[in-house]
Design a protein around this motif. Sequence first.
Motif, PDB file in Angstrom:
ATOM      1  N   ASP A 373     -22.392   8.673  18.251  1.00  9.98           N
ATOM      2  CA  ASP A 373     -22.557   7.956  16.983  1.00  9.98           C
ATOM      3  C   ASP A 373     -21.668   8.525  15.882  1.00  9.98           C
ATOM      4  O   ASP A 373     -22.085   8.708  14.727  1.00  9.98           O
ATOM      5  N   LYS A 374     -20.442   8.818  16.238  1.00 12.26           N
ATOM      6  CA  LYS A 374     -19.425   9.161  15.256  1.00 12.26           C
ATOM      7  C   LYS A 374     -18.800   7.862  14.767  1.00 12.26           C
ATOM      8  O   LYS A 374     -18.486   6.981  15.559  1.00 12.26           O
ATOM      9  N   ILE A 375     -18.606   7.746  13.479  1.00 14.76           N
ATOM     10  CA  ILE A 375     -18.147   6.500  12.873  1.00 14.76           C
ATOM     11  C   ILE A 375     -16.883   6.759  12.068  1.00 14.76           C
ATOM     12  O   ILE A 375     -16.846   7.663  11.230  1.00 14.76           O
ATOM     13  N   ALA A 376     -15.853   5.983  12.338  1.00 18.53           N
ATOM     14  CA  ALA A 376     -14.656   5.970  11.503  1.00 18.53           C
ATOM     15  C   ALA A 376     -14.719   4.725  10.637  1.00 18.53           C
ATOM     16  O   ALA A 376     -15.044   3.642  11.122  1.00 18.53           O
ATOM     17  N   PHE A 377     -14.410   4.867   9.352  1.00 17.26           N
ATOM     18  CA  PHE A 377     -14.445   3.710   8.470  1.00 17.26           C
ATOM     19  C   PHE A 377     -13.402   3.849   7.373  1.00 17.26           C
ATOM     20  O   PHE A 377     -12.909   4.942   7.087  1.00 17.26           O
ATOM     21  N   THR A 378     -13.061   2.709   6.776  1.00 16.91           N
ATOM     22  CA  THR A 378     -12.137   2.722   5.650  1.00 16.91           C
ATOM     23  C   THR A 378     -12.936   2.979   4.379  1.00 16.91           C
ATOM     24  O   THR A 378     -13.914   2.287   4.108  1.00 16.91           O
ATOM     25  N   ILE A 379     -12.494   3.962   3.614  1.00 16.22           N
ATOM     26  CA  ILE A 379     -13.227   4.370   2.429  1.00 16.22           C
ATOM     27  C   ILE A 379     -12.503   3.878   1.184  1.00 16.22           C
ATOM     28  O   ILE A 379     -11.281   3.922   1.097  1.00 16.22           O
ATOM     29  N   SER A 380     -13.280   3.394   0.227  1.00 18.98           N
ATOM     30  CA  SER A 380     -12.738   2.779  -0.979  1.00 18.98           C
ATOM     31  C   SER A 380     -12.766   3.773  -2.133  1.00 18.98           C
ATOM     32  O   SER A 380     -13.684   4.584  -2.258  1.00 18.98           O
ATOM     33  N   ASN A 381     -11.750   3.668  -3.009  1.00 20.16           N
ATOM     34  CA  ASN A 381     -11.617   4.563  -4.150  1.00 20.16           C
ATOM     35  C   ASN A 381     -10.861   3.814  -5.248  1.00 20.16           C
ATOM     36  O   ASN A 381      -9.807   3.238  -4.958  1.00 20.16           O
ATOM     37  N   PRO A 382     -11.356   3.795  -6.491  1.00 20.01           N
ATOM     38  CA  PRO A 382     -10.631   3.074  -7.542  1.00 20.01           C
ATOM     39  C   PRO A 382      -9.221   3.580  -7.779  1.00 20.01           C
ATOM     40  O   PRO A 382      -8.389   2.866  -8.341  1.00 20.01           O
ATOM     41  N   MET A 383      -8.920   4.807  -7.341  1.00 22.70           N
ATOM     42  CA  MET A 383      -7.614   5.403  -7.596  1.00 22.70           C
ATOM     43  C   MET A 383      -6.671   5.317  -6.398  1.00 22.70           C
ATOM     44  O   MET A 383      -5.496   5.688  -6.516  1.00 22.70           O
ATOM     45  N   ARG A 384      -7.154   4.865  -5.248  1.00 24.84           N
ATOM     46  CA  ARG A 384      -6.331   4.812  -4.046  1.00 24.84           C
ATOM     47  C   ARG A 384      -6.722   3.605  -3.181  1.00 24.84           C
ATOM     48  O   ARG A 384      -7.904   3.238  -3.109  1.00 24.84           O
ATOM     49  N   PRO A 385      -5.743   2.994  -2.475  1.00 23.26           N
ATOM     50  CA  PRO A 385      -6.086   2.004  -1.448  1.00 23.26           C
ATOM     51  C   PRO A 385      -6.873   2.671  -0.312  1.00 23.26           C
ATOM     52  O   PRO A 385      -7.073   3.886  -0.310  1.00 23.26           O
ATOM     53  N   ALA A 386      -7.274   1.879   0.672  1.00 23.03           N
ATOM     54  CA  ALA A 386      -8.159   2.361   1.731  1.00 23.03           C
ATOM     55  C   ALA A 386      -7.581   3.567   2.469  1.00 23.03           C
ATOM     56  O   ALA A 386      -6.423   3.565   2.884  1.00 23.03           O
ATOM     57  N   ASP A 405       1.830  10.967  -1.875  1.00 23.79           N
ATOM     58  CA  ASP A 405       3.258  11.026  -2.207  1.00 23.79           C
ATOM     59  C   ASP A 405       3.640   9.945  -3.213  1.00 23.79           C
ATOM     60  O   ASP A 405       4.480  10.157  -4.090  1.00 23.79           O
ATOM     61  N   ALA A 406       2.992   8.775  -3.111  1.00 29.46           N
ATOM     62  CA  ALA A 406       3.343   7.652  -3.987  1.00 29.46           C
ATOM     63  C   ALA A 406       2.571   7.672  -5.295  1.00 29.46           C
ATOM     64  O   ALA A 406       3.100   7.292  -6.347  1.00 29.46           O
ATOM     65  N   LEU A 407       1.305   8.109  -5.258  1.00 34.74           N
ATOM     66  CA  LEU A 407       0.446   7.977  -6.429  1.00 34.74           C
ATOM     67  C   LEU A 407      -0.015   9.310  -7.012  1.00 34.74           C
ATOM     68  O   LEU A 407      -0.573   9.339  -8.114  1.00 34.74           O
ATOM     69  N   GLY A 408       0.200  10.402  -6.294  1.00 34.30           N
ATOM     70  CA  GLY A 408      -0.282  11.693  -6.772  1.00 34.30           C
ATOM     71  C   GLY A 408       0.318  12.112  -8.096  1.00 34.30           C
ATOM     72  O   GLY A 408      -0.291  12.868  -8.856  1.00 34.30           O
ATOM     73  N   HIS A 409       1.524  11.645  -8.389  1.00 32.64           N
ATOM     74  CA  HIS A 409       2.184  11.993  -9.651  1.00 32.64           C
ATOM     75  C   HIS A 409       2.099  10.872 -10.679  1.00 32.64           C
ATOM     76  O   HIS A 409       2.760  10.929 -11.715  1.00 32.64           O
ATOM     77  N   LYS A 410       1.281   9.859 -10.383  1.00 38.69           N
ATOM     78  CA  LYS A 410       1.107   8.745 -11.310  1.00 38.69           C
ATOM     79  C   LYS A 410      -0.190   8.914 -12.101  1.00 38.69           C
ATOM     80  O   LYS A 410      -1.218   9.322 -11.547  1.00 38.69           O
ATOM     81  N   GLN A 411      -0.139   8.560 -13.353  1.00 41.60           N
ATOM     82  CA  GLN A 411      -1.340   8.559 -14.161  1.00 41.60           C
ATOM     83  C   GLN A 411      -1.947   7.163 -14.096  1.00 41.60           C
ATOM     84  O   GLN A 411      -1.453   6.229 -14.722  1.00 41.60           O
ATOM     85  N   LEU A 412      -3.004   7.030 -13.335  1.00 47.18           N
ATOM     86  CA  LEU A 412      -3.617   5.725 -13.105  1.00 47.18           C
ATOM     87  C   LEU A 412      -4.752   5.468 -14.082  1.00 47.18           C
ATOM     88  O   LEU A 412      -5.253   6.374 -14.754  1.00 47.18           O
ATOM     89  N   ALA A 413      -5.147   4.210 -14.123  1.00 44.13           N
ATOM     90  CA  ALA A 413      -6.245   3.820 -15.007  1.00 44.13           C
ATOM     91  C   ALA A 413      -7.559   4.399 -14.501  1.00 44.13           C
ATOM     92  O   ALA A 413      -7.884   4.289 -13.312  1.00 44.13           O
ATOM     93  N   LYS A 414      -8.297   4.992 -15.407  1.00 44.44           N
ATOM     94  CA  LYS A 414      -9.667   5.385 -15.092  1.00 44.44           C
ATOM     95  C   LYS A 414     -10.522   4.124 -15.073  1.00 44.44           C
ATOM     96  O   LYS A 414     -10.414   3.273 -15.962  1.00 44.44           O
ATOM     97  N   VAL A 415     -11.371   3.985 -14.054  1.00 43.95           N
ATOM     98  CA  VAL A 415     -12.235   2.809 -13.914  1.00 43.95           C
ATOM     99  C   VAL A 415     -13.678   3.235 -14.140  1.00 43.95           C
ATOM    100  O   VAL A 415     -14.174   4.167 -13.501  1.00 43.95           O
ATOM    101  N   GLU A 416     -14.355   2.545 -15.044  1.00 44.88           N
ATOM    102  CA  GLU A 416     -15.712   2.909 -15.443  1.00 44.88           C
ATOM    103  C   GLU A 416     -16.618   1.687 -15.382  1.00 44.88           C
ATOM    104  O   GLU A 416     -16.247   0.603 -15.826  1.00 44.88           O
ATOM    105  N   GLU A 417     -17.800   1.863 -14.825  1.00 47.32           N
ATOM    106  CA  GLU A 417     -18.767   0.771 -14.759  1.00 47.32           C
ATOM    107  C   GLU A 417     -19.322   0.453 -16.143  1.00 47.32           C
ATOM    108  O   GLU A 417     -19.486   1.344 -16.983  1.00 47.32           O
ATOM    109  N   ILE A 418     -19.615  -0.824 -16.372  1.00 51.12           N
ATOM    110  CA  ILE A 418     -20.304  -1.253 -17.583  1.00 51.12           C
ATOM    111  C   ILE A 418     -21.444  -2.182 -17.182  1.00 51.12           C
ATOM    112  O   ILE A 418     -21.287  -3.042 -16.310  1.00 51.12           O
TER     113      ILE A 418
END
Length: 671
Positions: A373-386, A405-418
């Motif tokens: 019962d080991k499970i591999a899955f795609t994990i979601s993150n507002p700062m990165r694709p799957a 390599d592509a996004l580590g040096h980018k300043q991305l939008a912070k995403v906050e729930e409302i």
Amino acid sequence: MKKWVIAAAALAVSSASIAQEKLELEDVFTLEYASSPTIHPSGEWSVFVRQSMDIQNDRKVGRLWSVLPDGDIRPLTGEQGSESQPVWSPDGKRLAYVSTETGSPQIHIYWVDSGESAAITQLTKAPSGLSWSPDGSQIAFSMFTPKPEPAPVSLPGKPEGANWTTPPKYIDKGNYRYDGGGYAEDGYQQIYVIPATGGSPRQLTEDEFNHGGNLAWSADGKHIFFSANRRDDAFLNPVNSEIYQLTVASKEVSPITDRNGPDSSPKVSPNGDKIAYIGYDDEKMSYQITKLYVMNTDGTDIEVLTPDLDRSVTGFAWDSDSRGIYFTYDDNGIGQLARTDLNGEHTHLTDRVGGLSYSRPYGGGDFSVAKGDKIAFTISNPMRPAELALWQDGNVQQVTRLNEDALGHKQLAKVEEIRYKSSVDGRELQGWIAYPPNFDKDKDYPLMLEIHGGPHTNYGPRFAAEIQLFAAAGYVVLYTNPRGSTSYGADFANEIHHNYPSDDYNDLMDGVDAVIEKGFIDEDELFVTGGSGGGVLTAWIVGHTDRFKAAVVAKPVINWYSFVLTADMYNFFYQYWFPGLPWDNMEHYMERSPISYVGNVTTPTMLLTGENDYRTPMSETEQYYQALKLKGVDTAMVRIQDSGHGIYARPSNLMNKVAYILHWFEKYRDE
């Protein structure tokens, strides 16, 4: 530390140690994401599809990569072309997959012991639904099989060598074109088997119905279970599918379910005793909860395993000992992974499943279960694709860092729930705010309202290139889940049943007001955009208020009457989204059509739609463009080339969409 755990510290890059840059349009081609994980039957290692963007050919390309026991990831095959649909043989010694290495999609085999791979087919059309027989000797698949119909008319008198125009296309089929597929060829999706060592495929189904989807073998290898709508009235009852049993030797097809509603995605338990599947009793509602079922392989003793879950099951897989089933669903905009035993007792395992829609923050994720019962899955993150993650014994470990390599040096939008209250009925509504880089709460920012499509779908805290690019351009971006959205239960979704737009306008305006109340929005700098259902709501908004400086209506429905008579799935829409046929319900259709309120529009409004969009056809966009021109409203029409409804299928068209929206808004900003 389990051998599954990868050394995250070796992969992660400290954002504080690197000069930060804003995300740019061309960065779209640097994005990657993980999809289609499949764990080796031993549970010791996994294979996944590493999706990347081919800047030379303007395409998304998938390549098979492996995650080894020590956490190392490496390319599996070394082949060229695009690879997809990896499926392990029962003994784990071979991996079947589809590759375009030879120029067209073919079934390939990878041998674990030698590391070699080769094509075993020479098919004329793309195979799908690959499924190994229990003994590993055969692979079942489905494939579109042409069945040309001669034209009813042949003109006489053409001189030899004459240059006459191309003959007319004669069409008499019900669903004659599909978004993303164009005008339908004559023929049907049929089921085949082929020896796993290669050879000639054997066609098992021949009737004039489409057969495909998930294919599942019986434990003895004598039968294949599949879902199809094989009714004579399939055109007028488009969702009424059943689970069928196909006898491999005789090609006999017989139904094993029978109800009014869809039954689909059959999967046989590892011990061969049960079939799990999903479906619902069709009540002709615009949104209906998809439930998880289990039955004996002969169709008896049907039980629903999620009777009280007011959320739709989106994916599922048997556990290794046939005593339970893992399944996914969305709740409050977040992908969930859970397990149920065969008595319907549920255990929640983890959230953040998803991340596959890198353009806008929609749901959807993949997972795979193996021994132990080991499970591999795609994990979601507002700062990165799957990315790829692993679950075992209640622990989650992310094992890839494909975008550092592509996004580590980018300043991305912070995403906050409302969370905010509806002004209509006081119910709680949910949304998310994306803040521009270097956000300063003491400054005033323009606000962009971005509205999801569907309308029965949901946004959530997931990576979205479009949202990030809008924020990088200096906008505070609000996206919400107004009534009609999924992941809040059937009642909330069906607030718009035969009533769309319903109170969505108020839900959206309430969200805008809630953000304005935070004190950092310039109320004179409000902008709105949305696609598909979001295009409907954007056009509805500008027909009911002038508080927005500019709007971009993307791939919209403007006139429900003409939409139902031109969209690809017209046989579905008139029955489930409306009380009946357009000409019998003209007032109902028109009072919910944005075209009926075009006389109120003063907001500068641009239209943007794919040239080959057959879901919300270009004629809808043209109607509104011409109406706005006659009204004297500042407008423009952007016709995205080489695009259907899914504009982001080509990375450059994702860039085009964002660039034109920003162009239109900047034209009116600060006026």
